[in-house]
Design a protein around this motif. Structure first.
Motif, PDB file in Angstrom:
ATOM      1  N   GLY A 195      94.053   4.569 -71.947  1.00  0.00           N
ATOM      2  CA  GLY A 195      93.573   5.914 -71.648  1.00  0.00           C
ATOM      3  C   GLY A 195      92.272   6.234 -72.364  1.00  0.00           C
ATOM      4  O   GLY A 195      91.354   6.831 -71.776  1.00  0.00           O
ATOM      5  N   TYR A 196      92.175   5.816 -73.616  1.00  0.00           N
ATOM      6  CA  TYR A 196      90.952   6.094 -74.378  1.00  0.00           C
ATOM      7  C   TYR A 196      89.801   5.179 -73.957  1.00  0.00           C
ATOM      8  O   TYR A 196      88.637   5.600 -73.967  1.00  0.00           O
ATOM      9  CB  TYR A 196      91.225   5.976 -75.878  1.00  0.00           C
ATOM     10  CG  TYR A 196      91.823   7.242 -76.435  1.00  0.00           C
ATOM     11  CD1 TYR A 196      91.026   8.342 -76.753  1.00  0.00           C
ATOM     12  CD2 TYR A 196      93.201   7.363 -76.591  1.00  0.00           C
ATOM     13  CE1 TYR A 196      91.574   9.523 -77.232  1.00  0.00           C
ATOM     14  CE2 TYR A 196      93.766   8.540 -77.078  1.00  0.00           C
ATOM     15  CZ  TYR A 196      92.944   9.619 -77.395  1.00  0.00           C
ATOM     16  OH  TYR A 196      93.488  10.793 -77.861  1.00  0.00           O
ATOM     17  N   TYR A 197      90.110   3.947 -73.575  1.00  0.00           N
ATOM     18  CA  TYR A 197      89.049   3.069 -73.060  1.00  0.00           C
ATOM     19  C   TYR A 197      88.473   3.640 -71.763  1.00  0.00           C
ATOM     20  O   TYR A 197      87.256   3.592 -71.533  1.00  0.00           O
ATOM     21  CB  TYR A 197      89.596   1.662 -72.807  1.00  0.00           C
ATOM     22  CG  TYR A 197      89.892   0.868 -74.060  1.00  0.00           C
ATOM     23  CD1 TYR A 197      89.114   1.016 -75.210  1.00  0.00           C
ATOM     24  CD2 TYR A 197      90.943  -0.046 -74.103  1.00  0.00           C
ATOM     25  CE1 TYR A 197      89.389   0.286 -76.358  1.00  0.00           C
ATOM     26  CE2 TYR A 197      91.225  -0.790 -75.244  1.00  0.00           C
ATOM     27  CZ  TYR A 197      90.456  -0.614 -76.362  1.00  0.00           C
ATOM     28  OH  TYR A 197      90.721  -1.340 -77.502  1.00  0.00           O
ATOM     29  N   GLU A 198      89.349   4.174 -70.926  1.00  0.00           N
ATOM     30  CA  GLU A 198      88.887   4.784 -69.672  1.00  0.00           C
ATOM     31  C   GLU A 198      88.009   6.004 -69.947  1.00  0.00           C
ATOM     32  O   GLU A 198      86.981   6.205 -69.298  1.00  0.00           O
ATOM     33  CB  GLU A 198      90.094   5.171 -68.820  1.00  0.00           C
ATOM     34  CG  GLU A 198      90.845   3.978 -68.245  1.00  0.00           C
ATOM     35  CD  GLU A 198      92.166   4.366 -67.592  1.00  0.00           C
ATOM     36  OE1 GLU A 198      92.639   3.605 -66.722  1.00  0.00           O
ATOM     37  OE2 GLU A 198      92.735   5.417 -67.950  1.00  0.00           O
ATOM     38  N   LYS A 199      88.420   6.828 -70.915  1.00  0.00           N
ATOM     39  CA  LYS A 199      87.613   7.992 -71.281  1.00  0.00           C
ATOM     40  C   LYS A 199      86.255   7.548 -71.826  1.00  0.00           C
ATOM     41  O   LYS A 199      85.223   8.127 -71.476  1.00  0.00           O
ATOM     42  CB  LYS A 199      88.339   8.832 -72.335  1.00  0.00           C
ATOM     43  CG  LYS A 199      89.554   9.566 -71.820  1.00  0.00           C
ATOM     44  CD  LYS A 199      90.245  10.329 -72.945  1.00  0.00           C
ATOM     45  CE  LYS A 199      91.505  11.030 -72.455  1.00  0.00           C
ATOM     46  NZ  LYS A 199      92.212  11.730 -73.565  1.00  0.00           N
TER      47      LYS A 199
END
Length: 261
Positions: A195-199
């Motif tokens: 999720g944080y990599y996508e953000k």
């Protein structure tokens, strides 16, 4: 040739002079009505103000006081605090930068701890973040603190400080989000990491951070069995960031993702 008026003939229109006089009379009447209405409105406004004079003046004075307090706060509190915080941050930043450049692991860790905790009575990153939380320097201290904790493998504290950091900066904003992803990966929580990599990949598209976190998102998606997402992210690296360092590694992982479908 002689002209004459036919007996019993009456002009169908009024003389021009009479029409002009009537127009002037009508105009004066209309103007008088307009001014009369304005006078009446002014009188009503004056009456209303007289009845509500105290609260109206109170509101005006209140707004002025708030404006003056705001200006005074900025001048005598906020601006000095910003300058003081920036000054306190300098030594901690220097220690952080030196730690980044160090090659010896124990030396690096020691320097990161100095950056975090300060030395010889000087503030560290934690002090600046705690004591100047409402300043730009205090906010930046959270970023450096989070990165320092990530380097010394204290991942929960890294996440906490990086989540407290807020920025629209083209590089720092995605780096902070991506670093939270790295911390979650180290804690064995790939779902949160993805999720944080996508953000991070979606923030401020550029040739440095975007392919980096698209690649990490793709690899993490493979680990989670989300092969369609992995193909999407890795293909984007290959097609849109072909000159990046990560493009050379894409084909291997892309093949894994496609084989898993």
């Amino acid at each position: 040739m002689a002209t004459y008026n036919k007996r019993g003939y009456k002009p169908k229109t009024k003389p021009v002079k009479e029409e002009v006089e009537e127009f002037i009379d009508d105009s004066e009447s209309t103007t008088a009505e307009v001014f009369g209405s304005l006078d009446e409105g002014a009188n009503k406004a004056e009456e209303w103000f007289e009845k509500n004079q105290k609260p109206v003046i109170g509101i005006i004075v209140g707004v002025l006081v708030i404006a003056l307090l705001y200006l005074a706060y900025n001048k005598f509190v906020a601006e000095p605090a910003e300058a003081e915080a920036a000054n306190e941050l300098v030594l901690a930043q220097d220690s952080f930068t030196t730690a980044l450049e160090a090659t010896n692991t124990s030396v690096k860790d020691s320097l990161y701890m100095v950056a975090l905790n300060g030395k010889n009575g000087k503030y560290g990153l934690l002090d600046v973040a705690d004591n100047y939380g409402g300043t730009a320097a205090g906010n930046l201290a959270n970023y450096y603190a989070g990165m320092s904790y990530l380097e010394v493998k204290d991942y929960q504290k890294a996440i906490s400080h990086l989540q407290d950091f807020s920025s629209d900066d083209q590089m720092l904003a995605p780096l902070a989000k991506g670093a939270i992803g790295d911390a979650f990966m180290q804690l064995g929580q790939p779902e949160e990491a993805l999720g944080y990599y996508e953000k991070a990949a979606g923030l401020n598209a550029n040739d440095f951070t975007t392919p980096r976190f698209l690649f990490k998102a793709g690899v993490t998606a493979i680990e989670l069995g989300k092969n369609d997402a992995a193909v999407k992210y890795l293909t984007q690296v290959k097609e849109e960031y072909a000159t990046s360092d990560y493009a050379a590694q894409v084909d291997l992982y892309l093949g894994q993702a496609q084989a898993g479908n």
